[in-house]
Design a protein around this motif. Structure first.
Motif, PDB file in Angstrom:
ATOM      1  N   ALA A  33       5.716  29.738 -19.346  1.00  0.00           N
ATOM      2  CA  ALA A  33       5.374  30.023 -17.950  1.00  0.00           C
ATOM      3  C   ALA A  33       4.611  28.888 -17.290  1.00  0.00           C
ATOM      4  CB  ALA A  33       4.576  31.322 -17.857  1.00  0.00           C
ATOM      5  N   LEU A  34       4.026  28.006 -18.079  1.00  0.00           N
ATOM      6  CA  LEU A  34       3.342  26.843 -17.502  1.00  0.00           C
ATOM      7  C   LEU A  34       4.292  25.982 -16.666  1.00  0.00           C
ATOM      8  CD1 LEU A  34       1.001  25.719 -20.412  1.00  0.00           C
ATOM      9  CD2 LEU A  34       0.277  26.416 -18.105  1.00  0.00           C
ATOM     10  N   ARG A  35       5.575  26.036 -16.971  1.00  0.00           N
ATOM     11  CA  ARG A  35       6.532  25.251 -16.186  1.00  0.00           C
ATOM     12  C   ARG A  35       6.616  25.730 -14.744  1.00  0.00           C
ATOM     13  NH1 ARG A  35      11.796  23.935 -20.042  1.00  0.00           N
ATOM     14  NH2 ARG A  35      10.657  22.799 -21.656  1.00  0.00           N
ATOM     15  N   LEU A  36       6.300  27.000 -14.525  1.00  0.00           N
ATOM     16  CA  LEU A  36       6.322  27.520 -13.161  1.00  0.00           C
ATOM     17  C   LEU A  36       5.333  26.781 -12.262  1.00  0.00           C
ATOM     18  CD1 LEU A  36       6.391  31.360 -13.883  1.00  0.00           C
ATOM     19  CD2 LEU A  36       8.308  29.947 -13.113  1.00  0.00           C
ATOM     20  N   ALA A  37       4.296  26.210 -12.868  1.00  0.00           N
ATOM     21  CA  ALA A  37       3.281  25.481 -12.109  1.00  0.00           C
ATOM     22  C   ALA A  37       3.579  23.998 -12.005  1.00  0.00           C
ATOM     23  CB  ALA A  37       1.910  25.689 -12.758  1.00  0.00           C
ATOM     24  N   ASP A  38       4.753  23.590 -12.454  1.00  0.00           N
ATOM     25  CA  ASP A  38       5.171  22.192 -12.408  1.00  0.00           C
ATOM     26  C   ASP A  38       6.125  21.997 -11.232  1.00  0.00           C
ATOM     27  OD1 ASP A  38       6.305  19.687 -12.716  1.00  0.00           O
ATOM     28  OD2 ASP A  38       6.732  19.920 -14.852  1.00  0.00           O
ATOM     29  N   PRO A  39       5.705  21.288 -10.180  1.00  0.00           N
ATOM     30  CA  PRO A  39       6.569  21.135  -9.002  1.00  0.00           C
ATOM     31  C   PRO A  39       7.862  20.385  -9.303  1.00  0.00           C
ATOM     32  CG  PRO A  39       4.580  19.803  -8.773  1.00  0.00           C
ATOM     33  CD  PRO A  39       4.377  20.689  -9.948  1.00  0.00           C
ATOM     34  N   GLU A  40       7.846  19.448 -10.224  1.00  0.00           N
ATOM     35  CA  GLU A  40       9.071  18.721 -10.559  1.00  0.00           C
ATOM     36  C   GLU A  40      10.076  19.632 -11.259  1.00  0.00           C
ATOM     37  OE1 GLU A  40       8.389  15.117 -12.669  1.00  0.00           O
ATOM     38  OE2 GLU A  40       7.012  14.293 -11.168  1.00  0.00           O
ATOM     39  N   TRP A  41       9.599  20.426 -12.217  1.00  0.00           N
ATOM     40  CA  TRP A  41      10.491  21.371 -12.887  1.00  0.00           C
ATOM     41  C   TRP A  41      11.036  22.385 -11.887  1.00  0.00           C
ATOM     42  CZ3 TRP A  41      10.457  26.694 -13.642  1.00  0.00           C
ATOM     43  CH2 TRP A  41      11.367  27.180 -14.596  1.00  0.00           C
ATOM     44  N   THR A  42      10.166  22.877 -11.009  1.00  0.00           N
ATOM     45  CA  THR A  42      10.587  23.862 -10.010  1.00  0.00           C
ATOM     46  C   THR A  42      11.615  23.273  -9.061  1.00  0.00           C
ATOM     47  OG1 THR A  42       8.398  24.909 -10.136  1.00  0.00           O
ATOM     48  CG2 THR A  42       9.764  25.465  -8.239  1.00  0.00           C
ATOM     49  N   ALA A  43      11.421  22.023  -8.668  1.00  0.00           N
ATOM     50  CA  ALA A  43      12.395  21.366  -7.789  1.00  0.00           C
ATOM     51  C   ALA A  43      13.759  21.274  -8.456  1.00  0.00           C
ATOM     52  CB  ALA A  43      11.897  19.974  -7.410  1.00  0.00           C
ATOM     53  N   GLN A  44      13.773  21.004  -9.752  1.00  0.00           N
ATOM     54  CA  GLN A  44      15.037  20.962 -10.496  1.00  0.00           C
ATOM     55  C   GLN A  44      15.697  22.342 -10.525  1.00  0.00           C
ATOM     56  OE1 GLN A  44      14.010  19.372 -14.333  1.00  0.00           O
ATOM     57  NE2 GLN A  44      13.432  17.371 -13.521  1.00  0.00           N
ATOM     58  N   VAL A  45      14.884  23.375 -10.677  1.00  0.00           N
ATOM     59  CA  VAL A  45      15.413  24.744 -10.669  1.00  0.00           C
ATOM     60  C   VAL A  45      16.055  25.050  -9.319  1.00  0.00           C
ATOM     61  CG1 VAL A  45      14.767  27.190 -10.702  1.00  0.00           C
ATOM     62  CG2 VAL A  45      13.840  25.638 -12.422  1.00  0.00           C
ATOM     63  N   LEU A  46      15.383  24.680  -8.237  1.00  0.00           N
ATOM     64  CA  LEU A  46      15.908  24.960  -6.899  1.00  0.00           C
ATOM     65  C   LEU A  46      17.230  24.224  -6.677  1.00  0.00           C
ATOM     66  CD1 LEU A  46      12.698  24.866  -4.663  1.00  0.00           C
ATOM     67  CD2 LEU A  46      13.660  26.755  -5.992  1.00  0.00           C
ATOM     68  N   THR A  47      17.297  22.984  -7.125  1.00  0.00           N
ATOM     69  CA  THR A  47      18.534  22.212  -6.982  1.00  0.00           C
ATOM     70  C   THR A  47      19.668  22.857  -7.764  1.00  0.00           C
ATOM     71  OG1 THR A  47      17.297  20.157  -6.650  1.00  0.00           O
ATOM     72  CG2 THR A  47      19.591  19.957  -7.373  1.00  0.00           C
ATOM     73  N   ALA A  48      19.367  23.323  -8.970  1.00  0.00           N
ATOM     74  CA  ALA A  48      20.392  23.945  -9.801  1.00  0.00           C
ATOM     75  C   ALA A  48      20.874  25.263  -9.207  1.00  0.00           C
ATOM     76  CB  ALA A  48      19.843  24.172 -11.207  1.00  0.00           C
ATOM     77  N   ARG A  49      20.011  25.962  -8.476  1.00  0.00           N
ATOM     78  CA  ARG A  49      20.371  27.246  -7.904  1.00  0.00           C
ATOM     79  C   ARG A  49      21.075  27.125  -6.554  1.00  0.00           C
ATOM     80  NH1 ARG A  49      17.275  31.857  -9.540  1.00  0.00           N
ATOM     81  NH2 ARG A  49      16.955  32.452  -7.364  1.00  0.00           N
ATOM     82  N   ALA A  50      21.089  25.953  -5.985  1.00  0.00           N
ATOM     83  CA  ALA A  50      21.599  25.783  -4.620  1.00  0.00           C
ATOM     84  C   ALA A  50      23.056  26.211  -4.473  1.00  0.00           C
ATOM     85  CB  ALA A  50      21.411  24.343  -4.174  1.00  0.00           C
ATOM     86  N   ALA A  51      23.906  25.812  -5.414  1.00  0.00           N
ATOM     87  CA  ALA A  51      25.325  26.142  -5.295  1.00  0.00           C
ATOM     88  C   ALA A  51      25.542  27.650  -5.382  1.00  0.00           C
ATOM     89  CB  ALA A  51      26.121  25.428  -6.382  1.00  0.00           C
ATOM     90  N   ARG A  52      24.827  28.295  -6.310  1.00  0.00           N
ATOM     91  CA  ARG A  52      25.002  29.738  -6.471  1.00  0.00           C
ATOM     92  C   ARG A  52      24.432  30.507  -5.293  1.00  0.00           C
ATOM     93  NH1 ARG A  52      21.751  33.006  -9.389  1.00  0.00           N
ATOM     94  NH2 ARG A  52      20.766  31.195 -10.308  1.00  0.00           N
ATOM     95  N   GLN A  53      23.341  29.974  -4.717  1.00  0.00           N
ATOM     96  CA  GLN A  53      22.734  30.622  -3.557  1.00  0.00           C
ATOM     97  C   GLN A  53      23.462  30.287  -2.252  1.00  0.00           C
ATOM     98  OE1 GLN A  53      20.120  32.760  -3.555  1.00  0.00           O
ATOM     99  NE2 GLN A  53      19.706  32.652  -5.741  1.00  0.00           N
ATOM    100  N   ARG A  54      24.365  29.315  -2.330  1.00  0.00           N
ATOM    101  CA  ARG A  54      25.171  28.900  -1.180  1.00  0.00           C
ATOM    102  C   ARG A  54      24.322  28.393  -0.007  1.00  0.00           C
ATOM    103  NH1 ARG A  54      28.208  34.408  -0.576  1.00  0.00           N
ATOM    104  NH2 ARG A  54      26.104  35.022  -1.207  1.00  0.00           N
ATOM    105  N   THR A  55      23.272  27.649  -0.354  1.00  0.00           N
ATOM    106  CA  THR A  55      22.446  27.029   0.674  1.00  0.00           C
ATOM    107  C   THR A  55      21.753  25.805   0.091  1.00  0.00           C
ATOM    108  OG1 THR A  55      20.612  27.356   2.240  1.00  0.00           O
ATOM    109  CG2 THR A  55      20.444  28.471   0.123  1.00  0.00           C
ATOM    110  N   ALA A  56      21.521  24.817   0.961  1.00  0.00           N
ATOM    111  CA  ALA A  56      20.766  23.632   0.558  1.00  0.00           C
ATOM    112  C   ALA A  56      19.372  23.640   1.180  1.00  0.00           C
ATOM    113  CB  ALA A  56      21.515  22.368   0.970  1.00  0.00           C
ATOM    114  N   ASP A  57      19.040  24.705   1.878  1.00  0.00           N
ATOM    115  CA  ASP A  57      17.739  24.821   2.544  1.00  0.00           C
ATOM    116  C   ASP A  57      16.660  25.036   1.483  1.00  0.00           C
ATOM    117  OD1 ASP A  57      15.433  25.814   3.899  1.00  0.00           O
ATOM    118  OD2 ASP A  57      16.687  26.385   5.609  1.00  0.00           O
TER     119      ASP A  57
END
Length: 240
Positions: A33-57
């Motif tokens: 859960a410490l990764r949740l507090a890592d902005p770089e890891w979180t940014a990677q998660v958001l990028t990976a989810r973009a296609a499935r979420q159908r948004t780049a916002d």
């Protein structure tokens, strides 16, 4: 982190524990859960989810991520609070369990000691900061999501153990102890057939799901007209 059995004791006291995310499903990816507090890891998660979420916002992606992650992250300690078993809210003691596509489905932790409130405040502040940075957004809307997750999870546990009144009564004192910028959680009781009332969270946050293609505004969204929201909740209560 070794499993000390504390969360299993909580799960044994909560019917439907697996569906609530108190039991990790086999095959889930385990993430500290410490990764949740890592902005770089979180940014990677958001990028990976973009296609499935159908948004780049990035703001939408960050909001949707935190909406699901906060709910899962808070469940063990809140279920523990409701059942009288102290579980740790420290990120270092907690693991997040993800299904395919990076969807948070469960969180596991160990027994906690001392005051729960500082642990919760520290954990929430750390993750909110990271999500805000990764999503290039303000922190305040993320704190509103946290309070709705707190209210929702206590409501879900209350329904599971058959004592909504007592368990949801824990929400306001806990949020007040955590303090600003966490808003106060709120509930609304809606009339249902046979003289019943059904309790719902009166949300302080918007998950922004309606900004994703082909999605609509949620039933309980604070963006809805209050009268319309009440009618929709009454309809939902009739079917529960």
């Amino acid at each position: 982190m070794t499993d000390d059995g504390a969360q299993a004791a909580v799960a044994a006291r909560v019917p439907g524990a697996a569906a609530l995310g108190l039991l990790a499903p086999p095959g889930a990816v385990v993430v500290p859960a410490l990764r949740l507090a890592d902005p770089e890891w979180t940014a990677q998660v958001l990028t990976a989810r973009a296609a499935r979420q159908r948004t780049a916002d990035r703001r939408v992606l960050a909001t949707l991520w935190w909406y699901s992650a906060s709910s899962v992250l808070l469940t063990p300690v809140l279920a523990g609070l409701a059942t009288g078993v102290r579980l740790s809210a420290e990120l270092a003691d907690t693991r997040l369990h993800l299904l395919g596509g990076g969807t948070p489905v469960a969180a596991t932790t160990r027994a906690g000691q001392g005051d729960l409130v500082p642990e919760l405040r520290t954990a929430l502040a750390a993750v909110v900061s990271a999500v805000a940075e990764a999503g290039d957004m303000r922190e305040r809307p993320l704190w509103a999501i946290a309070t709705d997750s707190l209210a929702n999870r206590l409501l879900a546990v209350g329904r599971a153990v058959g004592d909504v009144e007592a368990v949801t009564a824990l929400a306001a004192p806990l949020a007040a102890a955590i303090g600003t910028p966490l808003p106060g959680p709120r509930y609304v009781d809606v009339s249902a057939p046979a003289g019943r009332t059904v309790r719902f969270t009166r949300r302080a946050s918007c998950c922004l799901l309606w900004q994703v293609p082909h999605e609509v505004v949620c039933t309980s969204c604070p963006r809805r007209d209050p009268v319309q929201r009440q009618v929709l909740l009454e309809d939902l209560a009739e079917r529960m």
